[in-house]
Design a protein around this motif. Sequence first.
Motif, PDB file in Angstrom:
ATOM      1  N   MET A  84       0.856  -1.182   0.000  1.00 54.42           N
ATOM      2  CA  MET A  84       0.000   0.000   0.000  1.00 54.42           C
ATOM      3  C   MET A  84       0.892   1.231   0.000  1.00 54.42           C
ATOM      4  O   MET A  84       1.795   1.365   0.823  1.00 54.42           O
ATOM      5  N   ILE A  85       0.643   2.117  -0.950  1.00 52.91           N
ATOM      6  CA  ILE A  85       1.315   3.406  -1.027  1.00 52.91           C
ATOM      7  C   ILE A  85       0.291   4.421  -0.524  1.00 52.91           C
ATOM      8  O   ILE A  85      -0.740   4.617  -1.155  1.00 52.91           O
ATOM      9  N   ASN A  86       0.569   5.041   0.612  1.00 54.62           N
ATOM     10  CA  ASN A  86      -0.397   5.942   1.232  1.00 54.62           C
ATOM     11  C   ASN A  86       0.117   7.369   1.111  1.00 54.62           C
ATOM     12  O   ASN A  86       1.245   7.673   1.477  1.00 54.62           O
ATOM     13  N   THR A  87      -0.712   8.247   0.586  1.00 55.11           N
ATOM     14  CA  THR A  87      -0.376   9.651   0.410  1.00 55.11           C
ATOM     15  C   THR A  87      -1.585  10.485   0.814  1.00 55.11           C
ATOM     16  O   THR A  87      -2.688   9.948   0.958  1.00 55.11           O
ATOM     17  N   GLY A 126       4.720  14.255  -4.431  1.00 55.10           N
ATOM     18  CA  GLY A 126       4.769  12.850  -4.008  1.00 55.10           C
ATOM     19  C   GLY A 126       3.594  12.066  -4.553  1.00 55.10           C
ATOM     20  O   GLY A 126       3.745  10.930  -5.015  1.00 55.10           O
ATOM     21  N   LEU A 127       2.404  12.669  -4.532  1.00 54.40           N
ATOM     22  CA  LEU A 127       1.212  12.039  -5.094  1.00 54.40           C
ATOM     23  C   LEU A 127       1.403  11.768  -6.582  1.00 54.40           C
ATOM     24  O   LEU A 127       1.093  10.680  -7.070  1.00 54.40           O
ATOM     25  N   ALA A 152      -3.407   4.582  -1.916  1.00 54.15           N
ATOM     26  CA  ALA A 152      -4.420   5.205  -1.064  1.00 54.15           C
ATOM     27  C   ALA A 152      -4.123   6.697  -0.996  1.00 54.15           C
ATOM     28  O   ALA A 152      -3.053   7.102  -0.543  1.00 54.15           O
ATOM     29  N   ALA A 153      -5.039   7.515  -1.478  1.00 53.35           N
ATOM     30  CA  ALA A 153      -4.904   8.969  -1.448  1.00 53.35           C
ATOM     31  C   ALA A 153      -5.935   9.491  -0.452  1.00 53.35           C
ATOM     32  O   ALA A 153      -7.119   9.573  -0.764  1.00 53.35           O
ATOM     33  N   VAL A 154      -5.480   9.808   0.750  1.00 54.95           N
ATOM     34  CA  VAL A 154      -6.409  10.106   1.842  1.00 54.95           C
ATOM     35  C   VAL A 154      -6.582  11.603   2.058  1.00 54.95           C
ATOM     36  O   VAL A 154      -5.708  12.399   1.744  1.00 54.95           O
ATOM     37  N   SER A 155      -7.719  11.952   2.616  1.00 54.49           N
ATOM     38  CA  SER A 155      -8.037  13.346   2.912  1.00 54.49           C
ATOM     39  C   SER A 155      -7.695  13.671   4.363  1.00 54.49           C
ATOM     40  O   SER A 155      -7.408  12.782   5.162  1.00 54.49           O
ATOM     41  N   GLU A 157      -5.282  14.941   6.140  1.00 54.75           N
ATOM     42  CA  GLU A 157      -4.028  14.700   6.851  1.00 54.75           C
ATOM     43  C   GLU A 157      -3.586  15.953   7.600  1.00 54.75           C
ATOM     44  O   GLU A 157      -2.975  15.868   8.655  1.00 54.75           O
ATOM     45  N   GLU A 158      -3.911  17.112   7.069  1.00 57.37           N
ATOM     46  CA  GLU A 158      -3.456  18.369   7.661  1.00 57.37           C
ATOM     47  C   GLU A 158      -4.181  18.716   8.956  1.00 57.37           C
ATOM     48  O   GLU A 158      -3.783  19.631   9.658  1.00 57.37           O
TER      49      GLU A 158
END
Length: 171
Positions: A84-87, A126-127, A152-155, A157-158
């Motif tokens: 899994m590549i998580n960004t 990075g994405l 996985a492109a997640v919302s 994070e900030e």
Amino acid sequence: MPDKSPQPSALFNVTVVEDCVALTQILKRIDSSNVTLSATPDAGESGIVDYISAWLQHRGIEQHRIETVPRGHLLGTGGGKSLMINTHIDTVSLNSYEFESLFGHTMEKDGSLVIFGRGALDMKSGLAAEMADVAAIKKNQVTPLHGDVILAAVSDEEDASQGTQDLIAAG
């Protein structure tokens, strides 16, 4: 001065882009500032989620949306370990950025050509690299994958990392 950047719907015709620099510039033009940290009217991650989904679909990569979290998925044949590549896809507020925050223009800095704009380093470049990696794996696959490759492109994070929490809860 407000940005005069193209809206996400105008960017869907560029889903063929795989070059990381050009892809970063496209991603930069989409306002994905975190809604809890930004007062801009177009804040939120839905536009970038729509673009990533169209980009993955153009490559025939299976995708799932958990709330607004796009997840690209290259299925393996089974029996192997998965990767899994998580960004993350959100940025902090556009209001505090010194230049045109969504333009994604290149300028020279310390002898190197760099992309400027809110989120260029955290995390749209990075994405872009991770999206290009997943596309390259699918395109250049000579032997079947045994495990899955998941982007996985997640919302969020900030702020509260809600996207990662949603991803974990979904399994």
